[in-house]
Design a protein around this motif. Structure first.
Motif, PDB file in Angstrom:
ATOM      1  N   TYR A  57       0.841  -1.199   0.000  1.00 34.78           N
ATOM      2  CA  TYR A  57       0.000   0.000   0.000  1.00 34.78           C
ATOM      3  C   TYR A  57       0.878   1.252   0.000  1.00 34.78           C
ATOM      4  O   TYR A  57       0.614   2.212  -0.744  1.00 34.78           O
ATOM      5  N   ALA A  58       1.923   1.278   0.815  1.00 40.50           N
ATOM      6  CA  ALA A  58       2.816   2.437   0.881  1.00 40.50           C
ATOM      7  C   ALA A  58       3.547   2.635  -0.443  1.00 40.50           C
ATOM      8  O   ALA A  58       3.657   3.766  -0.937  1.00 40.50           O
ATOM      9  N   GLU A  59       4.037   1.549  -1.033  1.00 41.24           N
ATOM     10  CA  GLU A  59       4.737   1.642  -2.318  1.00 41.24           C
ATOM     11  C   GLU A  59       3.796   2.145  -3.410  1.00 41.24           C
ATOM     12  O   GLU A  59       4.190   2.967  -4.241  1.00 41.24           O
ATOM     13  N   THR A  66       4.111  10.058  -7.390  1.00 42.41           N
ATOM     14  CA  THR A  66       5.166  10.428  -8.338  1.00 42.41           C
ATOM     15  C   THR A  66       4.772  10.222  -9.793  1.00 42.41           C
ATOM     16  O   THR A  66       5.530  10.585 -10.691  1.00 42.41           O
ATOM     17  N   ASN A  67       3.610   9.645 -10.036  1.00 42.10           N
ATOM     18  CA  ASN A  67       3.123   9.417 -11.395  1.00 42.10           C
ATOM     19  C   ASN A  67       1.677   9.914 -11.491  1.00 42.10           C
ATOM     20  O   ASN A  67       0.745   9.112 -11.576  1.00 42.10           O
TER      21      ASN A  67
END
Length: 79
Positions: A57-59, A66-67
């Motif tokens: 979830y964090a990733e 960032t996208n």
């Protein structure tokens, strides 16, 4: 009381992926697991699975930050 350790098939079902995908996650070190018994059967500790899910979830949240989603316009040939 829920069992402390899960079979790879149990993890695959919970993540809605194949058992071979879980095996790859374990063998790559992405998902911690242990081998038990004389035949070396893999077991994944429930708490490690929950940690893995939290990490994913964090990733994913970082990837989304960032996208950013770019809105397509009517004149965009890829729309």
């Amino acid at each position: 009381m829920e069992p402390r350790f899960l079979l790879m098939a149990d993890v695959a079902e919970q993540l809605n992926v194949s058992t071979s995908q879980v095996y790859h996650m374990v063998r790559s070190g992405e998902l911690p697991a242990i081998k038990v018994g004389g035949r070396g059967q893999w077991r994944i500790e429930r708490s490690k699975l929950e940690e893995y899910i939290s990490r994913k979830y964090a990733e994913t949240a970082e990837w989304v930050r960032t996208n950013p989603l770019v809105e397509r316009t009517d004149d965009d040939p890829l729309a």
